[in-house]
Write a protein that holds these residues in place. Structure first.
Motif, PDB file in Angstrom:
ATOM      1  N   ILE A 101       0.868  -1.175   0.000  1.00  0.00           N
ATOM      2  CA  ILE A 101       0.000   0.000   0.000  1.00  0.00           C
ATOM      3  C   ILE A 101       0.903   1.222   0.000  1.00  0.00           C
ATOM      4  O   ILE A 101       1.768   1.367   0.865  1.00  0.00           O
ATOM      5  CB  ILE A 101      -0.924   0.042   1.230  1.00  0.00           C
ATOM      6  CG1 ILE A 101      -1.688  -1.290   1.398  1.00  0.00           C
ATOM      7  CG2 ILE A 101      -1.887   1.221   1.125  1.00  0.00           C
ATOM      8  CD1 ILE A 101      -2.684  -1.583   0.317  1.00  0.00           C
ATOM      9  N   ALA A 106      -1.019   8.280   0.995  1.00  0.00           N
ATOM     10  CA  ALA A 106      -0.841   7.293   2.059  1.00  0.00           C
ATOM     11  C   ALA A 106       0.069   7.876   3.138  1.00  0.00           C
ATOM     12  O   ALA A 106       1.081   8.510   2.824  1.00  0.00           O
ATOM     13  CB  ALA A 106      -0.245   6.009   1.510  1.00  0.00           C
ATOM     14  N   ARG A 165     -10.907  -1.454   3.212  1.00  0.00           N
ATOM     15  CA  ARG A 165     -10.958  -0.338   4.171  1.00  0.00           C
ATOM     16  C   ARG A 165     -10.071  -0.597   5.384  1.00  0.00           C
ATOM     17  O   ARG A 165      -9.321   0.290   5.831  1.00  0.00           O
ATOM     18  CB  ARG A 165     -12.406  -0.132   4.625  1.00  0.00           C
ATOM     19  CG  ARG A 165     -12.585   1.001   5.632  1.00  0.00           C
ATOM     20  CD  ARG A 165     -14.029   1.081   6.080  1.00  0.00           C
ATOM     21  NE  ARG A 165     -14.403  -0.064   6.900  1.00  0.00           N
ATOM     22  CZ  ARG A 165     -15.668  -0.462   7.098  1.00  0.00           C
ATOM     23  NH1 ARG A 165     -16.654   0.175   6.501  1.00  0.00           N
ATOM     24  NH2 ARG A 165     -15.929  -1.494   7.868  1.00  0.00           N
ATOM     25  N   LEU A 168      -6.379  -0.226   4.377  1.00  0.00           N
ATOM     26  CA  LEU A 168      -6.025   1.174   4.122  1.00  0.00           C
ATOM     27  C   LEU A 168      -5.924   1.955   5.425  1.00  0.00           C
ATOM     28  O   LEU A 168      -5.017   2.777   5.606  1.00  0.00           O
ATOM     29  CB  LEU A 168      -7.053   1.821   3.202  1.00  0.00           C
ATOM     30  CG  LEU A 168      -7.171   1.271   1.777  1.00  0.00           C
ATOM     31  CD1 LEU A 168      -8.227   2.057   0.996  1.00  0.00           C
ATOM     32  CD2 LEU A 168      -5.842   1.305   1.051  1.00  0.00           C
ATOM     33  N   GLU A 169      -6.852   1.712   6.334  1.00  0.00           N
ATOM     34  CA  GLU A 169      -6.822   2.415   7.614  1.00  0.00           C
ATOM     35  C   GLU A 169      -5.624   1.998   8.451  1.00  0.00           C
ATOM     36  O   GLU A 169      -5.082   2.808   9.211  1.00  0.00           O
ATOM     37  CB  GLU A 169      -8.134   2.185   8.368  1.00  0.00           C
ATOM     38  CG  GLU A 169      -9.322   2.897   7.712  1.00  0.00           C
ATOM     39  CD  GLU A 169     -10.647   2.598   8.378  1.00  0.00           C
ATOM     40  OE1 GLU A 169     -10.699   1.669   9.217  1.00  0.00           O
ATOM     41  OE2 GLU A 169     -11.639   3.287   8.061  1.00  0.00           O
ATOM     42  N   THR A 171      -2.739   1.265   7.197  1.00  0.00           N
ATOM     43  CA  THR A 171      -1.619   1.992   6.592  1.00  0.00           C
ATOM     44  C   THR A 171      -1.685   3.470   6.941  1.00  0.00           C
ATOM     45  O   THR A 171      -0.677   4.105   7.241  1.00  0.00           O
ATOM     46  CB  THR A 171      -1.650   1.825   5.056  1.00  0.00           C
ATOM     47  OG1 THR A 171      -1.590   0.441   4.739  1.00  0.00           O
ATOM     48  CG2 THR A 171      -0.489   2.556   4.404  1.00  0.00           C
ATOM     49  N   ILE A 173      -4.471   7.006   5.937  1.00  0.00           N
ATOM     50  CA  ILE A 173      -4.964   7.724   4.763  1.00  0.00           C
ATOM     51  C   ILE A 173      -4.880   9.225   5.016  1.00  0.00           C
ATOM     52  O   ILE A 173      -5.418   9.729   6.007  1.00  0.00           O
ATOM     53  CB  ILE A 173      -6.428   7.337   4.460  1.00  0.00           C
ATOM     54  CG1 ILE A 173      -6.586   5.811   4.336  1.00  0.00           C
ATOM     55  CG2 ILE A 173      -6.923   8.031   3.198  1.00  0.00           C
ATOM     56  CD1 ILE A 173      -8.031   5.338   4.269  1.00  0.00           C
ATOM     57  N   ILE A 180      -8.234   5.404  -5.231  1.00  0.00           N
ATOM     58  CA  ILE A 180      -7.196   4.370  -5.138  1.00  0.00           C
ATOM     59  C   ILE A 180      -6.967   3.800  -6.542  1.00  0.00           C
ATOM     60  O   ILE A 180      -7.878   3.822  -7.384  1.00  0.00           O
ATOM     61  CB  ILE A 180      -7.531   3.237  -4.133  1.00  0.00           C
ATOM     62  CG1 ILE A 180      -8.793   2.454  -4.562  1.00  0.00           C
ATOM     63  CG2 ILE A 180      -7.703   3.796  -2.726  1.00  0.00           C
ATOM     64  CD1 ILE A 180      -8.523   1.157  -5.266  1.00  0.00           C
ATOM     65  N   LEU A 204     -12.272   6.900  -3.429  1.00  0.00           N
ATOM     66  CA  LEU A 204     -12.041   6.419  -2.068  1.00  0.00           C
ATOM     67  C   LEU A 204     -13.333   5.953  -1.413  1.00  0.00           C
ATOM     68  O   LEU A 204     -13.336   4.965  -0.662  1.00  0.00           O
ATOM     69  CB  LEU A 204     -11.386   7.527  -1.236  1.00  0.00           C
ATOM     70  CG  LEU A 204     -10.905   7.118   0.156  1.00  0.00           C
ATOM     71  CD1 LEU A 204      -9.806   6.069   0.071  1.00  0.00           C
ATOM     72  CD2 LEU A 204     -10.425   8.334   0.940  1.00  0.00           C
ATOM     73  N   ILE A 252      -2.856   4.864  -2.856  1.00  0.00           N
ATOM     74  CA  ILE A 252      -3.839   5.831  -2.380  1.00  0.00           C
ATOM     75  C   ILE A 252      -3.493   7.163  -3.030  1.00  0.00           C
ATOM     76  O   ILE A 252      -2.409   7.711  -2.826  1.00  0.00           O
ATOM     77  CB  ILE A 252      -3.825   5.949  -0.845  1.00  0.00           C
ATOM     78  CG1 ILE A 252      -3.944   4.562  -0.188  1.00  0.00           C
ATOM     79  CG2 ILE A 252      -4.967   6.851  -0.372  1.00  0.00           C
ATOM     80  CD1 ILE A 252      -3.800   4.585   1.328  1.00  0.00           C
TER      81      ILE A 252
END
Length: 405
Positions: A101, A106, A165, A168-169, A171, A173, A180, A204, A252
């Motif tokens: 990711i 990001a 989700r 991503l969270e 990592t 945002i 994305i 997103l 992202i």
């Protein structure tokens, strides 16, 4: 794809399955030997597809179902369409597979192994409708370039994985994130390692939906290689091109993703209606998002001969991000319509099953038409919808022919 190299990666059990018989002296077969039966493999056996599937292209592989093959409520692999843009990746090592990711929006760049994805995040299963944006392209006139899909580039399988989700969270945002984009392990048909065959994405808001998955199973088993083994992004209800196979990276973005097949006429349609055959400038094209309302009669098979004046039909209906609220059938070329029984979806973004009992007034030839209406009161058109350069979004009423004899 080099078929010999592909076959050399298969296990003895898999090769036996493709050949349709045990290799009696398989344990004595030389290492990396390719049995004669696989040196020019049957693509239906290679990808474990039903022999009634329709092969449209082998460079890259593209294959669709006939309507009557899609009668199952949950689409099995053997009837699932294949839509590829490049060469299927070789040398896949599931144990070493990594998903990265990254991206300008990001907070950090982070990589996960498949084991980490499975152990760190909760697993979910959803039945999700995937339809090629060009399904039904063969009906457009003037003809549109590309695979001439008829009706069967759609499926609704059970997908198991972790929510995009959640990853991503994990990592992080940035507040400027809007989109994305995915990057995959397939290779360009030209062989140029610097070219991606396809790298599409979604806003997103779509990426953060509960049903948007990083999937590693399809119908309870590892995803077949033609459908993205070992990891696939699945964004139900949108063009299937948004659901990247052989997933290696998610970026992202702080802008609309600008990867391969995000611009020009790729998966885009005129923002306003145009005359057939018109040239449309790039800035007048809009990205396809939610797919339109549509339905498919899956029983009986078109051309059926009936010894009775009664007939039970069934099929599926779907409406992208929306739900189908009503489906009707007609036997008089759309002059009058009768309601079908419509089931609720198994979950959001799954197709819905319908059925109806039809009584024909007398012997003769009939066409049975189906028309679905979504929760925003959009109904399928009876004829081909607005023309566009690549022949996308044909959701005209499906119809079958029957004779009462």
């Amino acid at each position: 794809m080099n078929r010999r190299k592909f076959a050399s990666k298969l296990t003895l059990a898999t090769i036996s399955g493709i050949l349709g018989a045990d290799i009696v002296f398989g344990h004595q077969m030389p290492q990396h030997y390719i049995p004669l039966g696989l040196q020019d493999p049957d693509p239906f056996k290679l990808f474990q597809k039903d022999s009634e599937m329709v092969l449209l292209n082998d460079k890259p592989w593209n294959m669709e179902a006939k309507a009557h093959l899609l009668n199952d409520k949950v689409t099995p692999n053997k009837f699932m369409f294949i839509r590829n843009n490049g060469k299927i990746p070789e040398n896949i090592n599931e144990a070493n597979w990594q998903l990265t990711i990254d991206g300008e929006a990001a907070l950090t760049a982070k990589s996960y192994s498949l084991d980490e994805l499975k152990s760190k995040f909760k697993t979910y299963t959803y039945q999700l409708t995937l339809e090629c944006g060009g399904n039904g392209r063969s009906e457009f006139n003037p003809p549109a370039k590309g695979n001439q899909w008829i009706i069967g580039a759609v499926s609704c399988a059970n997908w198991t994985g972790v929510r995009l989700r959640d990853v991503l969270e994990d990592t992080g945002i940035n507040s400027d994130a809007v989109y994305i984009g995915y990057h995959a392990a397939d290779t360009h048909l030209s062989g140029d390692p610097n070219k991606e065959p396809i790298s599409r994405g979604v806003p997103l808001s779509k990426a953060l939906q509960d049903e948007t998955l990083l999937a590693f199973e399809m119908n309870g088993k590892p995803i077949p290689i033609a459908h993205g083994f070992p990891l696939r992004l699945v964004c139900g209800g949108w063009p299937a091109s948004a659901s990247g196979k052989w997933l290696k990276k998610i970026s992202i973005r702080n802008k609309i993703h600008d990867g391969a097949k995000m611009g020009g006429s790729s998966y885009r349609v005129p923002c306003e209606t145009v005359a057939p055959g018109s040239k449309v400038e790039d800035d007048a094209m809009c990205i396809i998002e939610s797919m339109p309302v549509k339905s498919l009669i899956t029983y009986p098979k078109t051309g059926a001969l009936l010894n009775s004046k009664t007939l039970k039909i069934n099929g599926h209906a779907w409406a992208g991000e929306l739900q189908v609220q009503q489906i009707e059938y007609s036997i008089d070329f759309g002059s009058t319509w009768q309601l079908c029984t419509l089931d609720q979806p198994s979950n959001r973004l799954a197709w819905q099953h319908f059925n109806a009992s039809i009584s024909f007034p007398k012997k003769g030839y009939y066409e049975v038409w189906a028309k679905a209406t979504d929760t925003n009161d959009n109904s399928q058109p009876m004829v081909l919808p607005g023309w566009n350069p690549k022949g996308y979004l044909n959701n005209a009423c499906h119809r079958i022919a029957v004779k009462v004899v």
